[in-house]
Design an enzyme around this catalytic site. Structure first.
Site, PDB file in Angstrom:
ATOM      1  N   ASP A  99      35.104  14.452  60.357  1.00 41.05           N
ATOM      2  CA  ASP A  99      35.562  15.893  60.057  1.00 41.05           C
ATOM      3  C   ASP A  99      37.009  15.945  60.516  1.00 41.05           C
ATOM      4  OD1 ASP A  99      34.723  16.082  62.602  1.00 41.05           O
ATOM      5  OD2 ASP A  99      33.009  17.079  62.061  1.00 41.05           O
ATOM      6  N   ASP A 128      39.627  18.338  62.559  1.00 36.99           N
ATOM      7  CA  ASP A 128      40.013  19.795  63.401  1.00 36.99           C
ATOM      8  C   ASP A 128      41.305  19.833  63.708  1.00 36.99           C
ATOM      9  OD1 ASP A 128      37.071  19.758  63.530  1.00 36.99           O
ATOM     10  OD2 ASP A 128      36.840  18.858  65.185  1.00 36.99           O
ATOM     11  N   ASP A 147      36.773  16.143  76.340  1.00 34.91           N
ATOM     12  CA  ASP A 147      35.807  15.521  76.858  1.00 34.91           C
ATOM     13  C   ASP A 147      36.380  13.940  77.563  1.00 34.91           C
ATOM     14  OD1 ASP A 147      35.478  14.909  74.317  1.00 34.91           O
ATOM     15  OD2 ASP A 147      33.423  15.065  74.297  1.00 34.91           O
TER      16      ASP A 147
HETATM   17  P1  ATP Z   1      32.502  13.135  65.430  1.00 33.35           P
HETATM   18  O1  ATP Z   1      33.038  14.556  64.709  1.00 33.35           O
HETATM   19  O2  ATP Z   1      33.027  11.818  64.760  1.00 33.35           O
HETATM   20  O3  ATP Z   1      31.188  13.258  65.904  1.00 33.35           O
HETATM   21  P2  ATP Z   1      34.600  14.482  67.491  1.00 33.35           P
HETATM   22  O4  ATP Z   1      35.015  13.310  68.535  1.00 33.35           O
HETATM   23  O5  ATP Z   1      35.126  14.879  66.448  1.00 33.35           O
HETATM   24  O6  ATP Z   1      33.206  13.316  66.704  1.00 33.35           O
HETATM   25  P3  ATP Z   1      33.177  16.839  67.944  1.00 33.35           P
HETATM   26  O7  ATP Z   1      31.908  17.078  68.301  1.00 33.35           O
HETATM   27  O8  ATP Z   1      33.279  16.966  66.328  1.00 33.35           O
HETATM   28  O9  ATP Z   1      33.306  15.301  68.220  1.00 33.35           O
HETATM   29  O10 ATP Z   1      34.201  17.578  68.655  1.00 33.35           O
HETATM   30  C1  ATP Z   1      35.469  17.548  68.302  1.00 33.35           C
HETATM   31  C2  ATP Z   1      36.298  17.608  69.726  1.00 33.35           C
HETATM   32  O11 ATP Z   1      36.190  18.665  70.453  1.00 33.35           O
HETATM   33  C3  ATP Z   1      36.075  16.159  70.534  1.00 33.35           C
HETATM   34  O12 ATP Z   1      36.987  15.179  70.155  1.00 33.35           O
HETATM   35  C4  ATP Z   1      36.609  16.797  71.832  1.00 33.35           C
HETATM   36  O13 ATP Z   1      38.098  16.662  72.090  1.00 33.35           O
HETATM   37  C5  ATP Z   1      36.133  18.224  71.867  1.00 33.35           C
HETATM   38  N1  ATP Z   1      34.697  18.436  72.635  1.00 33.35           N
HETATM   39  C6  ATP Z   1      33.675  18.488  71.630  1.00 33.35           C
HETATM   40  N2  ATP Z   1      32.364  18.764  72.403  1.00 33.35           N
HETATM   41  C7  ATP Z   1      32.869  18.494  73.692  1.00 33.35           C
HETATM   42  C8  ATP Z   1      32.375  18.745  74.823  1.00 33.35           C
HETATM   43  N3  ATP Z   1      31.093  19.188  75.252  1.00 33.35           N
HETATM   44  N4  ATP Z   1      33.314  18.932  75.995  1.00 33.35           N
HETATM   45  C9  ATP Z   1      34.532  18.876  76.005  1.00 33.35           C
HETATM   46  N5  ATP Z   1      35.079  18.641  74.740  1.00 33.35           N
HETATM   47  C10 ATP Z   1      34.231  18.568  73.545  1.00 33.35           C
HETATM   48 MG    MG Z   2      34.675  15.936  64.752  1.00 36.59          MG
END
Ligand code: ATP
Ligand code: MG
Length: 455
Positions: free
Chosen positions: A73, A75, A152
């Site tokens: 996705d 963001d 994170d």
């Molecule tokens: P994917 O969507 O491929 O699983 P992602 O890195 O995009 O991986 P998401 O859960 O969609 O993960 O979260 C988007 C972003 O928000 C992350 O890349 C991170 O920067 C931030 N984020 C998400 N969860 C946390 C958390 N628990 N603590 C700190 N930052 C977070």
């Molecule tokens: Mg994501």
């Protein structure tokens, strides 16, 4: 190694910049192209920019594009407030109470637009209120740099700026992407205490990206695993789906066991795996997870019910067996064992009821699939959960836990026409109701009645 990264790295080593300044990689130095970003996300970012705001792609979208992978996705992070965003998009809703996010809706896709988050405003040491297993502080809006350090992992804190198409890195994320390293931003212990789910995210990304977990990030995880028990069960359920239904279930399982997370989240399964010396329960679970990964790779549907039925099967099976030895009927013992195992698991991970109902059906079918005489086989075949129950039994047969002939019989029965089916049922030997012989033998106890009782 990715060639653009190598080039970037070589230049960076020759020309080191002060630590606090972000690394900015121009469009010519990285492979992120608008062509590979969802057109909706691009549209959102340009509209923000045209209204005078900063707009960036952030998180997994940037990370995956830099690695040449397809993002799940997209963001967006901006200095526009949620209200600013709402004013710009008709198809927008604000969500979240404590920290508001804007969701911009398109057909088949939602773009999440988050305002840069800042540091806690009170100037204190930052111990916030615990909510939903996370330490939350009153959120304030901030700068891109402040937003970056709240994320994170370093590789998750990279920004693609739509204004000049540069990549902006405040935390050494490009370096870690280059090294295949997952490194928490800041002090790992503190970051895990703020939100223990980050430990699960470390494992999930390590499995998904094939990255190593940086030493400190890993050491703190081994130390603080227990904190996971403080995370609300509903949030853990969501996290488990991401971990096990993302196409890397086997690698995830192995890492979770290595770091002790599996035993903390599924203590009954962990105990039953340790209890069982013969090796086939872990074979069954591994097969089920392999099968899940295969289905995801093939684009076939995977259901949380099947997954959780597989993870909890071994404790259910072992408990049911003990109940049977105490004289409870096979169906009743499976039912009771299922209830009991689910009841205990619920305190850690809450599986929604619509799934636990299906899990029970899958488990009970393991017994129902054994009785095939008379009209029973046809009745079982039309059971709404037949397919799942049959697939489950195939995996058990493949791992040596159930008789192969029984599985084969059902495979043929499904393809047979009416007449053949009748013949198959008529041809069943009475012995077909025998229990799995292998397990029986391994479990035999001394007979209840001694052949020559002492007088
Ligand atoms: P994917 O969507 O491929 O699983 P992602 O890195 O995009 O991986 P998401 O859960 O969609 O993960 O979260 C988007 C972003 O928000 C992350 O890349 C991170 O920067 C931030 N984020 C998400 N969860 C946390 C958390 N628990 N603590 C700190 N930052 C977070
Ligand atoms: Mg994501």
């Amino acid at each position: 190694m990715l060639s653009w990264l190598k080039r970037f790295w070589d230049v960076r080593m020759r020309d080191p910049q002060p630590v606090s300044a972000p690394v900015i990689v121009p469009r010519s130095g990285h492979p992120v192209s608008r062509k590979n970003i969802s057109s909706n996300a691009v549209k959102v970012m340009y509209r923000l920019k045209d209204a005078g705001f900063e707009a960036n792609l952030v998180g997994g979208g940037v990370r995956d594009l830099l690695l040449g992978r397809e993002p799940k996705d997209f963001d967006v992070a901006t200095n526009a407030t949620p209200e600013d965003v709402k004013a710009l998009f008709r198809n927008c809703r604000l969500i979240g109470r404590r920290f508001r996010l804007a969701h911009v809706y398109f057909r088949g896709e939602t773009i999440e637009v988050a305002t840069f988050r800042g540091h806690h405003g009170d100037g204190g040491s930052g111990e916030g209120e615990v909510r939903n297993g996370m330490v939350v502080r009153d959120n304030v809006y901030g700068t891109m740099e402040e937003d970056a350090v709240r994320r994170d992992f370093t590789v998750n804190a990279l920004y693609y700026n739509i204004a000049d198409h540069t990549i902006v890195d405040y935390v050494g994320g490009l370096e870690d992407l280059h090294g295949g390293l997952l490194r928490l931003i800041g002090d790992p212990r503190q970051r895990y205490r703020e939100d223990p789910v980050r430990m699960l995210r470390a494992v999930r990304f390590a499995a998904k990206l094939g990255f190593r977990i940086e030493k400190e990030t890993e050491a703190a995880m081994l130390e603080l695993g227990r904190l996971l028990t403080g995370v609300p069960p509903a949030r853990l359920f969501d996290e488990m789906l991401k971990m096990f239904l993302g196409g890397q279930a086997v690698a995830t399982f192995e890492l979770m066991r290595r770091y002790g997370q599996f035993g903390i989240l599924f203590p009954q399964t962990e105990a039953s795996l340790e209890r069982e010396e013969q090796g086939f329960p872990i074979t069954f679970l591994l097969r089920a997870l392999e099968n899940t990964d295969l289905r995801v790779a093939q684009g076939k549907p995977v259901t949380p019910a099947f997954l959780f039925a597989a993870i909890l099967w071994e404790p259910v099976r072992q408990l049911a067996e003990r109940l049977r030895e105490d004289g409870v009927s096979p169906i009743q013992s499976l039912q009771d064992a299922g209830d009991q195992v689910l009841e205990e698991q619920r305190t850690i991970i809450s599986v929604p009821r619509r799934f636990t109902l299906q899990m029970r059906e899958i488990w009970l079918l393991q017994e129902r699939l054994r009785s095939r005489t008379g009209k029973r086989a046809s009745r079982v075949l039309s059971h709404p959960r037949f397919r799942a129950g049959y697939d489950f039994m195939l995996l058990r047969a493949e791992s040596g836990e159930e008789q192969r002939e029984l599985a084969d019989w059902w495979t043929s029965f499904q393809d047979a026409d009416q007449q053949q089916r009748e013949q198959m049922v008529a041809g069943l030997a009475p012995a077909s109701r025998r229990r799995s012989s292998r397990r029986r033998r391994s479990r035999r106890r001394s007979p209840a009645v001694q052949p020559n009782p002492a007088p």
